[in-house]
Design a protein around this motif. Structure first.
Motif, mmCIF file in Angstrom:
data_model
loop_
_atom_site.group_PDB
_atom_site.id
_atom_site.type_symbol
_atom_site.label_atom_id
_atom_site.label_comp_id
_atom_site.label_asym_id
_atom_site.label_seq_id
_atom_site.Cartn_x
_atom_site.Cartn_y
_atom_site.Cartn_z
ATOM 1 N N GLU A 72 0.830 -1.202 0.000
ATOM 2 C CA GLU A 72 0.000 0.000 0.000
ATOM 3 C C GLU A 72 0.866 1.254 0.000
ATOM 4 O OE1 GLU A 72 -1.341 1.327 4.272
ATOM 5 O OE2 GLU A 72 -1.776 -0.793 4.002
ATOM 6 N N THR A 73 0.436 2.234 -0.763
ATOM 7 C CA THR A 73 1.110 3.515 -0.749
ATOM 8 C C THR A 73 0.335 4.436 0.177
ATOM 9 O OG1 THR A 73 -0.156 4.252 -2.674
ATOM 10 C CG2 THR A 73 2.002 3.272 -3.091
ATOM 11 N N ILE A 74 1.047 5.278 0.861
ATOM 12 C CA ILE A 74 0.401 6.201 1.791
ATOM 13 C C ILE A 74 0.006 7.444 1.022
ATOM 14 C CG2 ILE A 74 0.707 7.572 3.872
ATOM 15 C CD1 ILE A 74 2.894 5.598 4.698
ATOM 16 N N LYS A 75 -1.251 7.757 1.050
ATOM 17 C CA LYS A 75 -1.747 9.005 0.487
ATOM 18 C C LYS A 75 -2.677 9.597 1.538
ATOM 19 C CE LYS A 75 -1.220 8.124 -4.327
ATOM 20 N NZ LYS A 75 -1.693 8.409 -5.635
ATOM 21 N N CYS A 76 -2.410 10.820 1.876
ATOM 22 C CA CYS A 76 -3.120 11.439 2.984
ATOM 23 C C CYS A 76 -3.748 12.743 2.512
ATOM 24 C CB CYS A 76 -2.117 11.678 4.104
ATOM 25 S SG CYS A 76 -2.806 12.448 5.522
ATOM 26 N N LYS A 77 -5.050 12.880 2.707
ATOM 27 C CA LYS A 77 -5.754 14.098 2.321
ATOM 28 C C LYS A 77 -6.117 14.868 3.584
ATOM 29 C CE LYS A 77 -10.105 14.047 1.051
ATOM 30 N NZ LYS A 77 -11.348 13.922 0.290
ATOM 31 N N LEU A 78 -5.711 16.132 3.618
ATOM 32 C CA LEU A 78 -6.022 17.014 4.740
ATOM 33 C C LEU A 78 -6.821 18.205 4.233
ATOM 34 C CD1 LEU A 78 -2.476 17.116 6.367
ATOM 35 C CD2 LEU A 78 -4.393 15.692 7.054
ATOM 36 N N ILE A 79 -7.684 18.710 5.086
ATOM 37 C CA ILE A 79 -8.448 19.912 4.741
ATOM 38 C C ILE A 79 -7.544 21.125 4.989
ATOM 39 C CG2 ILE A 79 -10.543 21.249 5.197
ATOM 40 C CD1 ILE A 79 -11.026 18.440 4.025
ATOM 41 N N MET A 80 -7.390 21.944 3.977
ATOM 42 C CA MET A 80 -6.449 23.061 4.020
ATOM 43 C C MET A 80 -6.761 24.043 5.150
ATOM 44 S SD MET A 80 -3.711 24.028 2.408
ATOM 45 C CE MET A 80 -3.686 23.442 0.747
ATOM 46 N N ARG A 81 -8.021 24.275 5.438
ATOM 47 C CA ARG A 81 -8.350 25.285 6.451
ATOM 48 C C ARG A 81 -7.910 24.878 7.855
ATOM 49 N NH1 ARG A 81 -14.428 24.067 5.722
ATOM 50 N NH2 ARG A 81 -14.751 22.538 7.363
ATOM 51 N N TYR A 82 -7.607 23.591 8.049
ATOM 52 C CA TYR A 82 -7.103 23.144 9.346
ATOM 53 C C TYR A 82 -5.576 23.136 9.399
ATOM 54 C CZ TYR A 82 -11.908 21.640 10.026
ATOM 55 O OH TYR A 82 -13.266 21.615 10.130
ATOM 56 N N VAL A 83 -4.925 22.969 8.264
ATOM 57 C CA VAL A 83 -3.467 22.896 8.210
ATOM 58 C C VAL A 83 -2.845 24.280 8.061
ATOM 59 C CG1 VAL A 83 -1.501 21.951 6.922
ATOM 60 C CG2 VAL A 83 -3.583 20.603 7.190
ATOM 61 N N LEU A 84 -3.466 25.126 7.271
ATOM 62 C CA LEU A 84 -2.902 26.437 6.955
ATOM 63 C C LEU A 84 -2.606 27.293 8.189
ATOM 64 C CD1 LEU A 84 -1.973 28.206 4.643
ATOM 65 C CD2 LEU A 84 -4.300 29.079 4.465
ATOM 66 N N PRO A 85 -3.479 27.368 9.187
ATOM 67 C CA PRO A 85 -3.169 28.199 10.359
ATOM 68 C C PRO A 85 -1.906 27.757 11.109
ATOM 69 C CG PRO A 85 -5.498 27.670 10.345
ATOM 70 C CD PRO A 85 -4.849 26.856 9.256
ATOM 71 N N LEU A 86 -1.590 26.478 11.064
ATOM 72 C CA LEU A 86 -0.376 26.000 11.729
ATOM 73 C C LEU A 86 0.873 26.632 11.129
ATOM 74 C CD1 LEU A 86 -1.145 22.180 11.920
ATOM 75 C CD2 LEU A 86 -1.335 23.856 13.767
ATOM 76 N N PHE A 87 0.893 26.746 9.819
ATOM 77 C CA PHE A 87 2.075 27.266 9.144
ATOM 78 C C PHE A 87 1.983 28.762 8.892
ATOM 79 C CE2 PHE A 87 2.250 22.764 8.383
ATOM 80 C CZ PHE A 87 3.606 22.494 8.581
ATOM 81 N N ARG A 88 0.795 29.333 8.960
ATOM 82 C CA ARG A 88 0.648 30.770 8.769
ATOM 83 C C ARG A 88 1.204 31.531 9.978
ATOM 84 N NH1 ARG A 88 -4.966 32.436 6.543
ATOM 85 N NH2 ARG A 88 -4.040 31.993 4.543
ATOM 86 N N CYS A 89 1.039 30.969 11.157
ATOM 87 C CA CYS A 89 1.503 31.647 12.371
ATOM 88 C C CYS A 89 3.020 31.588 12.512
ATOM 89 C CB CYS A 89 0.844 31.062 13.605
ATOM 90 S SG CYS A 89 1.423 29.412 14.020
ATOM 91 N N LEU A 90 3.706 30.839 11.674
ATOM 92 C CA LEU A 90 5.162 30.721 11.771
ATOM 93 C C LEU A 90 5.881 32.038 11.541
ATOM 94 C CD1 LEU A 90 6.013 27.334 10.070
ATOM 95 C CD2 LEU A 90 6.134 27.906 12.479
ATOM 96 N N THR A 91 5.292 32.946 10.788
ATOM 97 C CA THR A 91 5.974 34.202 10.508
ATOM 98 C C THR A 91 6.205 34.999 11.778
ATOM 99 O OG1 THR A 91 3.853 35.228 9.985
ATOM 100 C CG2 THR A 91 5.138 34.373 8.141
ATOM 101 N N SER A 92 5.306 34.877 12.748
ATOM 102 C CA SER A 92 5.474 35.621 13.991
ATOM 103 C C SER A 92 6.373 34.905 14.987
ATOM 104 C CB SER A 92 4.113 35.905 14.623
ATOM 105 O OG SER A 92 3.469 34.687 14.927
ATOM 106 N N ILE A 93 6.470 33.567 14.887
ATOM 107 C CA ILE A 93 7.273 32.826 15.861
ATOM 108 C C ILE A 93 8.446 32.087 15.221
ATOM 109 C CG2 ILE A 93 5.367 32.506 17.466
ATOM 110 C CD1 ILE A 93 5.130 29.620 16.393
ATOM 111 N N GLU A 94 8.746 32.374 13.946
ATOM 112 C CA GLU A 94 9.768 31.604 13.233
ATOM 113 C C GLU A 94 11.135 31.681 13.894
ATOM 114 O OE1 GLU A 94 11.263 34.616 9.739
ATOM 115 O OE2 GLU A 94 9.510 33.383 9.390
ATOM 116 N N ARG A 95 11.415 32.738 14.622
ATOM 117 C CA ARG A 95 12.711 32.832 15.283
ATOM 118 C C ARG A 95 12.843 31.810 16.399
ATOM 119 N NH1 ARG A 95 12.096 38.280 17.246
ATOM 120 N NH2 ARG A 95 10.093 38.225 16.243
#
Length: 121
Positions: A72-95
């Motif tokens: 089996e190959t792993i294919k994972c579908k995520l809803i963007m509106r749940y993933v995007l906030p995790l990486f959007r907030c990185l600009t303020s805490i990236e340091r």
């Protein structure tokens, strides 16, 4: 599948997710031997975008045990509106973010994204 992003790699990975969010509402994670592919397609299926991150991009990259890689190959579908906030907030805490660990578990069908910060913050 387990991979670890370190340093500026976390920022680059986040920018790729932000770019994919402009294309579609779903994010596909496809781990392969060649690397981790991030894909998105719009609702009309007229636009498609893919970023392939080589295993060399990561501090650690493994597909898991032989039984997980099996037929089996792993294919994972995520809803963007749940993933995007995790990486959007990185600009303020990236340091403060030192690394990010992404794990996909096939038996439990879970995706875990963990951020590790300096001084445990």
């Amino acid at each position: 599948m387990k991979c670890v992003l370190e340093g500026n790699g976390v920022k680059v990975f986040g920018k790729a997710i932000q770019a994919l969010s402009r294309v579609g509402e779903e994010l596909w994670l496809d781990p392969t031997v060649k690397g981790l592919a991030l894909r998105s397609v719009n609702s009309a299926h007229s636009a498609y975008t893919c970023f392939l991150f080589s295993p060399l991009f990561f501090g650690h990259y493994s597909l898991g045990s032989g039984s997980e890689q099996g037929s089996e190959t792993i294919k994972c579908k995520l809803i963007m509106r749940y993933v995007l906030p995790l990486f959007r907030c990185l600009t303020s805490i990236e340091r403060n973010v030192e690394r990010c660990q992404i794990s996909i578990s096939t038996p439990s069908d879970r995706v875990i994204i963990q951020f590790f910060c300096r001084h445990g913050r």
